[in-house]
Design a protein around this motif. Structure first.
Motif, short mmCIF file in Angstrom:
data_model
loop_
_atom_site.label_atom_id
_atom_site.label_comp_id
_atom_site.label_asym_id
_atom_site.label_seq_id
_atom_site.Cartn_x
_atom_site.Cartn_y
_atom_site.Cartn_z
N HIS A 5 0.85 -1.19 0.00
CA HIS A 5 0.00 0.00 0.00
C HIS A 5 0.88 1.23 0.00
O HIS A 5 1.74 1.36 0.88
CB HIS A 5 -0.91 0.03 1.23
CG HIS A 5 -2.03 -0.96 1.17
ND1 HIS A 5 -1.92 -2.22 1.67
CD2 HIS A 5 -3.27 -0.86 0.63
CE1 HIS A 5 -3.06 -2.87 1.47
NE2 HIS A 5 -3.89 -2.08 0.84
N PRO A 6 0.72 2.15 -0.92
CA PRO A 6 1.47 3.40 -0.87
C PRO A 6 1.14 4.18 0.41
O PRO A 6 0.09 3.99 1.00
CB PRO A 6 1.00 4.16 -2.11
CG PRO A 6 0.39 3.14 -2.99
CD PRO A 6 -0.15 2.08 -2.09
N ASP A 7 2.08 5.03 0.81
CA ASP A 7 1.87 5.83 2.02
C ASP A 7 0.60 6.66 1.91
O ASP A 7 0.36 7.32 0.89
CB ASP A 7 3.07 6.76 2.24
CG ASP A 7 4.33 5.95 2.51
OD1 ASP A 7 4.18 4.77 2.88
OD2 ASP A 7 5.42 6.50 2.33
N GLY A 8 -0.19 6.64 2.96
CA GLY A 8 -1.38 7.47 3.00
C GLY A 8 -2.56 6.93 2.21
O GLY A 8 -3.60 7.57 2.12
N MET A 9 -2.37 5.73 1.64
CA MET A 9 -3.46 5.17 0.83
C MET A 9 -4.44 4.42 1.73
O MET A 9 -4.03 3.70 2.64
CB MET A 9 -2.85 4.18 -0.17
CG MET A 9 -3.76 3.84 -1.29
SD MET A 9 -3.75 5.15 -2.50
CE MET A 9 -4.47 4.31 -3.88
N TYR A 10 -5.71 4.63 1.47
CA TYR A 10 -6.73 3.94 2.24
C TYR A 10 -6.78 2.47 1.83
O TYR A 10 -6.42 2.11 0.72
CB TYR A 10 -8.10 4.56 2.01
CG TYR A 10 -8.27 5.88 2.70
CD1 TYR A 10 -8.83 5.94 3.97
CD2 TYR A 10 -7.84 7.06 2.11
CE1 TYR A 10 -8.99 7.15 4.62
CE2 TYR A 10 -7.99 8.27 2.75
CZ TYR A 10 -8.57 8.32 4.01
OH TYR A 10 -8.71 9.50 4.66
N GLU A 11 -7.25 1.62 2.77
CA GLU A 11 -7.41 0.21 2.43
C GLU A 11 -8.52 0.07 1.40
O GLU A 11 -9.57 0.70 1.51
CB GLU A 11 -7.73 -0.58 3.69
CG GLU A 11 -7.67 -2.06 3.49
CD GLU A 11 -7.83 -2.80 4.81
OE1 GLU A 11 -8.17 -3.99 4.76
OE2 GLU A 11 -7.61 -2.18 5.86
N GLY A 12 -8.26 -0.73 0.41
CA GLY A 12 -9.21 -0.83 -0.69
C GLY A 12 -10.20 -1.95 -0.49
O GLY A 12 -10.27 -2.58 0.57
N SER A 13 -10.95 -2.20 -1.52
CA SER A 13 -11.96 -3.26 -1.47
C SER A 13 -11.36 -4.54 -2.04
O SER A 13 -10.39 -4.51 -2.80
CB SER A 13 -13.17 -2.82 -2.29
OG SER A 13 -12.77 -2.46 -3.59
#
Lengths: 547, 194
Positions: free
Chosen positions: A251-259
């Motif tokens: 996950h890139p920094d600051g990226m929200y967890e996806g679906s």
């Protein structure tokens, strides 16, 4: 002479001698029927060539158990390949389903792996991988050109990666998560139409649970060296990924967890970790801004900001579309406008940069924001990002004075954000407005008023001068000086050495003594209240005694 | 008209009052806190190096009666043996004169002098003890031109030469003279060091 007569005897109905042929016949029938019933199916497998294939010798194995034998090898009708006829064992007939795969196993020595060494002695063989599905018995198969890296029924998740470069990434390379091998690249192919590399990858269970729509894949092959304000930064993977290549994800920094994602979902393969960090968003939309000013310094990739917040990038100048539009107008009307067309610039807006979820839903939200913002004065302008390099960026902001209530237009199918002048251009507009006001101002009348005011000021100054030259005013400093001296003398009279001070000091001492006596009187009265009338009977003092 | 009985009572009270006034009170003694005067007449020689700042005394000392410790921690100011002048001024004058004698120049109060070395004194204890001694505990500190402080302590006893308050006053005076000499020595040392 009598003729001898044969002595005929009533023979037996069945001669035992027939038992033997009957047994042979029965045995033959049994063998035919048994052979028919237990005979394995005969299948054909198409290969690219006959390398390693030999009729009557090459075996077919499954889990290293012989389950068939190549009985014939011949060219195909179009001479493009070979077809091997294989006699399979009866008990594996249920494994011959449509997705059953075959491939030739030979000795292979590569950078990444060494396999099939046993075939150097035993000879090549065909390996079978039963399919996961069920279905009718299939008799015709096409062999894989290379051994599959993942069994068909292996638990995990199969995905697709799309990248613009093939640098150091190839089939068999590992998929890494935090440096740990969790999968592999199964195949690679070049998409000629889009000029992209497509990779089929497989993430083993249970690591497939790490995959969601927010993860990004990047190439970890080789050594990445970058220099920045914080110094030289060298980023490498493990030694095998440095030498052989590999792909990492996270996950890139600051990226929200996806679906969660489904199998065969397509992800972009970034060139490096830094590239994945810089442009991690996938959901976005295009808008167009048409500028009536110079776009010099506005390069593809330039930032698009809303009040300083990055929200996207410049994708390209739409010169091709501009020329096509001009030609279309020319064909339809026979003339073109003489004032020149505005330069269209295609922007790519990424809602994820606004801390919105990196989804299409956020894209729709951004579109609604634009649609409602344009009538309220949302405008785009070219701003100078770097005075030294002349690099420009596009700034979005609201200009209430330009809120004309007009709906958002489209151009070439893209929504159009109206352009506002750049900062410098707006300053020029304001300067022009000021100059216009100056021009409209009644300069002559103002000058006449100013002359009148100056004349009145002159009169006031004359009066002031006369007042200052007055004798009384002239003597004022001397009087002031005398007053100050008198004040100084008065203050000297209060200084510690003055008579007044000495008298005051003596009075204070007297007062202190009086207070002391009062204290003594109070103490005496406290001890003997009638001491006012009757003299106090003070006891004698205790006597100091010498040693 | 007052009755004869009332008249008798009034005369009796008057006699009693006169008789009371006629009792002899105890004699009061006053002591002067001074050193022995020395004969000199002429111009004084002001000190250019030393000046006297504040002289502070503990509150129990700043009263007219001589103080005697009658038991450990218990004092009693004498009612019939008193100092002739307020203690603060008397102490200040005594120290000023005796320090001048010690430094061989007339020391003046700091308010009337621009001397660079200024000393301040605090008298913390000054009384007679129940053991027959006079006790003096004092502190003084000298401030030089640069504002640096040097502090000193004096804590001495002196046995009484004889019984009585006069001997106590003498012993206390002697202790104060010792203190003044020590102050003078410290001033000269500070001037030499500076």
């Amino acid at each position: 002479m009598a003729t001898a007569q044969p002595d005929l005897k009533e023979g037996r109905a069945f001669n035992p001698i027939w038992i033997v042929p009957l047994l042979a016949l029965g045995l033959g029938i049994y063998m035919v029927v048994h052979s028919f019933l237990t005979e394995g199916p005969e299948i054909t497998i198409a290969f690219q060539d006959a390398s390693g294939l030999s009729a009557g010798k090459t075996k077919v194995k499954y889990l290293n158990v012989e389950v068939g034998l190549v009985t014939d090898v011949k060219l195909t009708d179009d001479f493009e390949g070979v077809v091997a006829t294989v006699k399979m064992d009866y008990h594996v007939k249920d494994l011959l389903v449509p997705d059953t795969r075959f491939w030739v196993v030979t000795a292979q020595v590569g950078l990444g792996n060494i396999s099939g060494l046993d075939t150097l002695l035993s000879g090549a063989y065909v390996r079978m991988a039963p399919g996961a599905g069920t279905g009718e018995l299939t008799r015709s198969f096409t062999a894989l050109p290379k051994p599959p890296l993942t069994p068909a029924d292996a638990p995990g998740l199969r995905l697709q990666l799309v990248g613009s470069s093939t640098r150091s990434v190839s089939t068999g390379d590992p998929i890494l998560y935090k440096g740990y091998r969790v999968g592999r690249i199964e195949s690679e192919a070049f998409d000629i139409d889009r000029e992209l590399m497509r990779y089929e990858i497989f993430i083993d269970a249970p690591f497939d649970e790490l995959i969601d729509s927010s993860v990004r894949f990047w190439n970890t092959s080789g050594i990445s060296v970058s220099a920045g304000a914080e110094g030289l930064r060298i980023r490498t993977g493990s030694m095998d990924t440095v030498l052989l290549g590999g792909v990492s994800f996270g996950h890139p920094d600051g990226m929200y967890e996806g679906s969660p994602v489904e199998a065969e979902t397509q992800f972009q393969l970034y060139e490096s970790f830094e590239a994945a960090q810089q442009n991690p968003f996938v959901a976005g939309t295009n808008v167009v801004v048409r500028f009536n000013e110079s776009v010099k310094g506005l390069l593809p990739g330039a930032p698009v900001e809303y009040r300083g917040i990055r929200m996207g990038r410049v994708e390209r100048l739409m010169i091709k579309e501009l020329i096509a539009e001009r030609n279309r107008v020319l064909e339809e009307t026979g003339k073109v406008t003489s004032q020149g067309q505005p330069v269209p610039v295609l922007l790519y807006i990424e809602p994820g940069r606004f801390e919105l979820p990196d989804t299409e839903g956020s894209v729709e939200l951004m579109k609604r924001v634009f649609a409602t913002g344009v009538p309220s004065g949302l405008r785009a302008s070219i701003e100078t990002g770097n005075l030294l390099t002349g690099a420009k960026y596009i700034g979005f902001d609201y200009f209430p004075d330009q809120a004309d209530g007009q709906e958002m237009q489209t151009w070439q199918g893209y929504p159009v954000i109206p352009a506002s002048g750049s900062g410098v251009q707006q300053i020029m507009v304001k300067i022009n407005a000021i100059l216009d006001q100056v021009n409209r101002a009644p300069i002559e009348e103002t000058i006449a008023n100013a002359n009148t005011a100056i004349a009145e000021l002159d009169e006031v100054l004359k009066g002031l001068s006369e007042m200052l030259n007055d004798e009384g005013m002239q003597s004022l400093p001397a009087d002031l000086d005398a007053t100050l001296k008198e004040l100084q003398r008065t203050l000297d009279g209060l200084s510690p050495g003055s008579e007044l001070y000495q008298n005051l000091n003596a009075s204070m001492r007297q007062l202190n003594r009086t207070l002391g006596n009062m204290e003594s009187l109070t103490r005496t009265l406290s001890n003997q209240p009638n001491a006012v009338i009757v003299p106090a009977k003070l006891p004698p003092d205790p006597q100091p005694e010498a040693r | 008209m007052p009755t004869p009985a009332a008249k008798t009572a009034f005369v009796a009270a008057l006699i009693l009052l006169v008789a009371a006034c006629g009792s002899t009170p105890l004699e009061q003694h006053y002591y002067l806190l001074r050193s022995e005067a020395y004969e000199y007449t002429g111009e004084l020689k002001p000190s250019t190096r030393f000046a006297m700042g504040q002289t502070a005394v503990a509150p129990y000392i700043d009263q007219s009666g001589l103080i005697l410790e009658v038991a450990p921690g218990e004092i009693r100011p004498a009612r019939h043996h008193q100092w002739a002048e307020p203690m603060t001024g008397a102490l200040s004058n005594l120290l000023l004169l005796e320090v001048s004698r010690a430094v061989e120049a007339n020391v003046f109060p700091a308010a009337a002098s621009e001397a660079p070395l200024v000393f301040n004194v605090r008298i913390d204890q000054l009384h007679g003890t129940f053991q027959g001694d006079a006790l003096l505990v004092a502190y003084w500190w000298i401030r030089d031109e640069e504002g640096a402080l040097t502090t000193y302590q004096f804590s001495e006893t002196r046995p009484l030469a004889r019984d009585g308050y006069a001997a106590l006053a003498d012993a206390q005076t002697e202790l104060l003279l010792q203190l003044a000499r020590r102050i003078g020595e410290s001033l000269l040392a500070a001037d030499a060091a500076g």
